[in-house]
Motif scaffolding. Structure first.
Motif, PDB file in Angstrom:
ATOM      1  N   SER A 134       0.356  -1.265  -0.041  1.00 14.63           N
ATOM      2  CA  SER A 134      -0.090  -0.205  -0.080  1.00 14.63           C
ATOM      3  C   SER A 134       1.081   1.538   0.098  1.00 14.63           C
ATOM      4  N   ALA A 143      -0.097   6.365  -5.903  1.00 14.02           N
ATOM      5  CA  ALA A 143      -2.024   6.000  -6.708  1.00 14.02           C
ATOM      6  C   ALA A 143      -3.402   6.810  -5.921  1.00 14.02           C
ATOM      7  N   THR A 187      -8.837   3.538  -6.701  1.00  7.07           N
ATOM      8  CA  THR A 187      -9.021   2.036  -7.678  1.00  7.07           C
ATOM      9  C   THR A 187      -8.043   1.706  -6.485  1.00  7.07           C
ATOM     10  N   HIS A 188      -7.967   1.500  -6.104  1.00  7.52           N
ATOM     11  CA  HIS A 188      -7.690   0.263  -5.056  1.00  7.52           C
ATOM     12  C   HIS A 188      -8.300  -1.263  -5.472  1.00  7.52           C
ATOM     13  N   ARG A 189      -7.880  -2.585  -6.084  1.00  7.04           N
ATOM     14  CA  ARG A 189      -7.953  -3.503  -5.816  1.00  7.04           C
ATOM     15  C   ARG A 189      -7.178  -4.607  -6.150  1.00  7.04           C
ATOM     16  N   ALA A 214      -3.144  -0.111  -8.924  1.00  3.01           N
ATOM     17  CA  ALA A 214      -3.977   0.560  -8.323  1.00  3.01           C
ATOM     18  C   ALA A 214      -4.237   2.029  -9.514  1.00  3.01           C
ATOM     19  N   GLN A 215      -4.725   2.340  -9.892  1.00  5.54           N
ATOM     20  CA  GLN A 215      -4.372   3.041 -10.584  1.00  5.54           C
ATOM     21  C   GLN A 215      -4.173   4.984 -10.635  1.00  5.54           C
TER      22      GLN A 215
END
Length: 603
Positions: free
Chosen positions: A242, A250, A254-256, A420-421
């Motif tokens: 993270s 990031a 969009t985190h996944r 993430a983006q």
């Protein structure tokens, strides 16, 4: 023809005498006839008349140029271009797409001196004989706007006398500075550009990903690079996934977890803003980030400084060439790049740290004894080139693994990973443009405090011209450009995030994405507006960080007002004029219309 030249000469003699002096005496009829005979070409009568008036221009700092920067050639220059184009045509005509690119009966009469672009005459027999066209190396030759050189010079005379804009795709207005004719691009009304994020908010489903074209072949193999073509792989010691993604920039929403295919698709959907995607994992003490494609964020110096703060970061990128970058605690240590075998100031020799790195090949750029750099020898590609490139990449991977103790297990990059983006972090400080030559002496003589005040004023004007001042974060920051103590721009501050978003929107618009119906989502005028706005954003980052003399060139270079020189000198004020011993307005740039107003006021 004679009447047009007389009007041009009269205007130059009155307004731009230094440029007038660059006009050469007439060419001889025998020289013109000999050039036409050698090229086996009939010269249009108005070209002959023009050369009999002036045989091009003399070398010097105040040259006559046509709108857009093309410089008239003399007979020898026309002959030289004609010989070269006919030689190339005879040698490569089968490779030319069609006669709209070039024809042996096209004759260049003005060029850019440093590029193959220029103005041409159609010397083919027929209805188009004598027409004026433009040649651009990348796109070819086009006609249709001006039927003859006589008409072209008549239009030039009108433009000078009345201050009219001239040009083909872009329009330029005449400006006089220090008795020299210059051409400045005519300012166009800028549309309010939409971002892809705004357009995406109007649709209900994600768009299909765009097809990515990677010029480098995929080589299925074991190891870190297996099944990847172009990629960037970054390692940072001691971070969790993270934190690695956060340092990349990031976006929280969009985190996944994403597989490789999902990451590729999300990075290529216009409905997600075409933002890059980074996938992250861990191996031992190291976190890693993997990106696919030839423009990985992990290869950027600005990103590596963030990744390495308080620790170490090493990045491997491959796009035919292999690059390995090593940073410690926010500072560059060394770079190994197969494209160059020298180190710029501030870089350690990579072989001092990693002795087992493969030696550079003959195609790598080298440092010459006089301090310049060489592009190296041209290495013609062979069937083995891709294999040799991958062999070098594998060797560099082994060196990194052995030196840092990074043990990335097989398959670590293939499954789902945290991802993430990213909103790309701000570019590094640039100050890329030197001050304009014609203003250099004034800028050098100006006190730093005074110059910084002028810089802030110019930056405000640039922000207004490009729409950058429509953002409240920018409006709040603009006055800081004039202060002696400046804090720079932090990537994660409100201003930093705003400017990062501007850069991202401009990058997305540049690709001119299309919807499912094939129509452009962002048109060409919006793309240009985003380009100007992003350039202004870069100048603002510099203005809030660098000394005024280092950034003033970047700001002035982008100004849209054709009379920016006069405006700049007005703002610089009496201090410099006292230093120079000249009246305040004696040397300022003015459009012809401004000259006319000055004459009327004098009368």
């Amino acid at each position: 023809m004679d009447r047009s030249w007389q009007r041009i000469e009269t205007w130059l003699a009155e307004h731009a005498p230094s440029t007038f002096e660059s006009l050469r005496p007439p060419a001889s009829a025998d020289a013109i006839s000999a050039a036409a005979d050698e090229l086996r070409m009939k010269f249009p009568a108005d070209l002959v008349e023009s050369l009999r008036r002036h045989d091009g221009i003399s070398a010097g700092p105040a040259l006559l140029s046509f709108p857009g920067g093309d410089l008239p050639l003399d007979v020898d220059g026309i002959l030289r271009h004609g010989r070269m184009s006919q030689w190339l045509w005879n040698r490569h005509s089968e490779d030319l797409p069609d006669e709209t690119y070039w024809h042996p009966k096209f004759l260049m009469f003005a060029d850019r001196r440093v590029t193959p672009d220029g103005l041409v005459l159609d010397c083919r027999e027929g209805a188009t004989f004598g027409a004026v066209g433009t040649h651009l190396k990348g796109s070819g030759t086009s006609f249709g706007r001006c039927p003859s050189l006589a008409a072209f010079l008549h239009e030039l005379a009108d433009g000078l006398e009345h201050g009219l804009a001239m040009g083909w795709w872009r329009k330029f207005v005449p400006v006089v500075w220090q008795e020299t004719l210059l051409w400045e691009e005519e300012p166009q009304s800028q549309p309010v550009p939409r971002s892809l994020r705004e357009v995406a908010a109007t649709v209900s489903a994600p768009a299909a990903p765009e097809v990515a074209h990677d010029p480098f072949p995929v080589v299925a193999e074991e190891g870190w690079a297996g099944e990847y073509a172009s990629f960037c792989l970054s390692f940072v010691r001691g971070l969790v996934e993270s934190e690695l993604l956060r340092r990349f920039g990031a976006l929280a929403d969009t985190h996944r977890p994403r597989s490789r295919g999902q990451a590729q698709a999300d990075a290529q959907r216009w409905t997600t803003g075409l933002l890059p995607v980074v996938r992250a994992g861990r191996c031992g003490q190291w976190a890693f980030g993997i990106e696919e494609g030839h423009r990985g964020q992990g290869s950027r110096s600005e990103v590596l400084r963030r990744l390495s703060r308080g620790t170490q970061a090493v990045s491997l990128s491959f796009s035919g060439a292999t690059t390995m970058s090593y940073y410690e605690d926010g500072k560059l240590v060394t770079v190994y790049d197969t494209r160059r075998s020298y180190q710029p100031p501030g870089e350690r020799d990579p072989f001092d740290i990693f002795p087992q790195l493969p030696a550079h090949g003959s195609a790598a750029g080298r440092l010459l004894p006089d301090g310049r750099t060489s592009l190296g020898m041209l290495a013609l590609p062979t069937e083995r080139t891709p294999l040799l490139q991958r062999e070098t990449l594998r060797a560099v991977c082994r060196v990194v693994s052995d030196h840092f103790g990074i043990d990335l297990p097989p398959g670590a990059l293939t499954g789902e990973l945290a991802s993430a983006q990213v909103l790309p972090v701000l570019p590094g400080l640039d100050g890329r443009y030197r001050p304009p030559t014609e203003l250099a002496e004034y800028i050098t003589a100006a006190p730093e405090a005074r110059l910084r005040t002028v810089l802030a004023t110019q930056m405000c004007s640039l922000a207004a011209e490009t729409g950058l001042d429509t953002y409240p974060e920018v409006i709040e920051a603009l006055p800081q450009a004039g202060q002696d103590e400046r804090q720079g721009v932090d990537d994660d501050s409100p201003l930093g995030i705003r400017l990062r978003t501007v850069f991202a929107d401009a990058a997305a618009a540049w690709s001119l994405p299309r919807g499912d119906d094939g129509h452009l989502l962002i048109d060409h005028s919006e793309r240009e507006a985003w380009r100007h706005r992003a350039d202004a954003a870069g100048a603002l980052v510099d203005a809030l960080s660098l000394p005024a003399r280092e950034v003033i060139g970047s700001v002035l270079h982008q100004r849209r007002n054709p009379n920016w020189r006069a405006e700049f000198m007005d703002q610089l004020g009496e201090t410099l004029h006292e230093h120079r011993g000249a009246p305040p307005r004696e040397r300022q740039a003015r459009t012809p219309a401004a000259h006319a107003r000055k004459r009327r006021s004098t009368q």
